[in-house]
Design a protein around this motif. Sequence first.
Motif, PDB file in Angstrom:
ATOM      1  N   ALA A 459       8.455  -2.762  -3.282  1.00  0.00           N
ATOM      2  CA  ALA A 459       7.751  -1.545  -3.695  1.00  0.00           C
ATOM      3  C   ALA A 459       6.964  -1.791  -4.975  1.00  0.00           C
ATOM      4  CB  ALA A 459       8.757  -0.405  -3.902  1.00  0.00           C
ATOM      5  N   LEU A 460       7.551  -2.564  -5.896  1.00  0.00           N
ATOM      6  CA  LEU A 460       6.836  -2.871  -7.137  1.00  0.00           C
ATOM      7  C   LEU A 460       5.593  -3.708  -6.843  1.00  0.00           C
ATOM      8  CD1 LEU A 460       8.270  -3.694 -10.569  1.00  0.00           C
ATOM      9  CD2 LEU A 460       6.643  -5.308  -9.590  1.00  0.00           C
ATOM     10  N   HIS A 461       5.715  -4.705  -5.984  1.00  0.00           N
ATOM     11  CA  HIS A 461       4.552  -5.521  -5.602  1.00  0.00           C
ATOM     12  C   HIS A 461       3.465  -4.644  -4.990  1.00  0.00           C
ATOM     13  CE1 HIS A 461       6.320  -9.836  -5.570  1.00  0.00           C
ATOM     14  NE2 HIS A 461       6.919  -9.084  -6.482  1.00  0.00           N
ATOM     15  N   HIS A 462       3.887  -3.688  -4.149  1.00  0.00           N
ATOM     16  CA  HIS A 462       2.931  -2.773  -3.530  1.00  0.00           C
ATOM     17  C   HIS A 462       2.248  -1.931  -4.600  1.00  0.00           C
ATOM     18  CE1 HIS A 462       1.854   0.601  -0.613  1.00  0.00           C
ATOM     19  NE2 HIS A 462       1.287  -0.482  -0.101  1.00  0.00           N
ATOM     20  N   GLY A 463       3.038  -1.464  -5.570  1.00  0.00           N
ATOM     21  CA  GLY A 463       2.477  -0.673  -6.669  1.00  0.00           C
ATOM     22  C   GLY A 463       1.492  -1.471  -7.509  1.00  0.00           C
ATOM     23  N   VAL A 464       1.823  -2.730  -7.790  1.00  0.00           N
ATOM     24  CA  VAL A 464       0.902  -3.592  -8.548  1.00  0.00           C
ATOM     25  C   VAL A 464      -0.423  -3.718  -7.820  1.00  0.00           C
ATOM     26  CG1 VAL A 464       0.485  -5.970  -9.297  1.00  0.00           C
ATOM     27  CG2 VAL A 464       2.681  -4.887  -9.779  1.00  0.00           C
ATOM     28  N   GLY A 465      -0.352  -3.871  -6.489  1.00  0.00           N
ATOM     29  CA  GLY A 465      -1.586  -3.976  -5.706  1.00  0.00           C
ATOM     30  C   GLY A 465      -2.438  -2.734  -5.813  1.00  0.00           C
TER      31      GLY A 465
END
Length: 497
Positions: A459-465
């Motif tokens: 979810a954090l990786h998705h948010g960074v994107g």
Amino acid sequence: MIMVAARPAIVLLFDSDGFCRLESSPRLAGLSQESGARFHRLVTRYDGQAFELASCGVGLSLRKDESAATASQIVSSESVPFGRWTLPMKGNEPDMGWLGDHGVLSGLRRLDLVPFAVETLSVAKKQAGKGASLLSISLESGWIEAGDGKKQAPVFRAVLSAAPHRWRALVQLARLLIDISPADLVLNEQEAALMLAQGNAGQARRARRMGLRGIESVSGAFRLIARLGIEQIAANRSCIAGVETVEGVHQMRVGVRRLRSAINLFRPLLKVTPATRISAQLKTLASLLGPVRDVDVFQEIILDPVLALLPAHAGIEGLKASFAKDRNELLAKALPALDRQPFASLMLDLQDWSETGTTKEEGDLGAFASKALDKRHRKLMKAGRDFLTLDPLARHALRIRGKKMRYAAEFLNTLFPEAKTQRYLEALTHLVDVLGHLNDIAVARRVLEERRGKDCDAALHHGVGFVEGWHAGRAALLEEQVVKAWDEFKRQEKFWK
């Protein structure tokens, strides 16, 4: 009207417990003696409807002690070293005759004065030394009322005063009192009343603008500019320790930057050793505030706009929580330096340095200003040469040059025609702001990639994107704006020519 000799003052603000500790301290009793019984004092502070006196760095109050037959008029001026006088009075109303032909202030002689605050105080007077070496300590506690009594605030302060030649002894006395009971240093005793009347009590303090018209010497100009920087730094300590930590950190950091910029601007004329020592102290403070402010900027400028669009995104919320934790840790590292005792000691260092002669040589202020502004403008234009090919690091260097030029122009602009200076400053400020937004995005890319590499949460990786994508589109728009901003700035006339 004839003034008595100016008497410099140092004002220390305490909380109620600290004030009681000071009053009952055996150490205070040991270094001073009572000069009469405790008495009541009424202080009425005056200004124009738009606070015209305060905007010129002038304070005016009537002081009536219960044992005195008449009131005294107290005048202070920030543009004059040790500028605090007690004036004789002919009646019970404030008299503006003391202005005389005092340069730019003479235009205020017909100002319609109104009371903006009333202080009801219990006062204990103490003194150390004798005759011309006398140091006076006035311990004052009570209430400030403003807005027809609708605004109230307690006040606990010590006002220390002496003859100018005893300034260093006065500073030492202030250090002793701070050692007995930690306090906040304020640069004038009307500050609390002014903030209450203007509705700014407890809020972060922005840089206060004061013109240099009427000041002819380089030393006088630098002293006033330095004093305003010190005031902004000192006034924001309580905000950082209280509830306005974000804006408090920002405004204290701005104050530090402005004072460091002023030192660099006037450095050729400053005494080397004191300026170097003060610069080092300011650099240390900046190193503590900078990382905290960087996280605040990241959250406000980078994360919050995207979170407003995707308020329930777990990854972005996780990012924000992670950076909030980082901020708390960074602020915890900075807070010991902002404790009342060490911070007040630093502020006394700054005030002592600014009041007791910082320049090693004098010069014509107008000539110095033109030369200094021209030098900074040339460096700025050189940094922006081949603007379209500049990489992010070169643009960041250009932004730093732009900020130094903006500070210098803000310090000195009142010496020149207003219309030209305003156009120049508006164009420069816009350029610096757009460059700043682009730099924030460039830094954010690096920070986000580092955070993505340290955390495996999907979810954090998705948010960074999401965050990177949103700001990539914003950066494209800013690229168009920054080219136009540079072209517009290049067209501005040098207002100092």
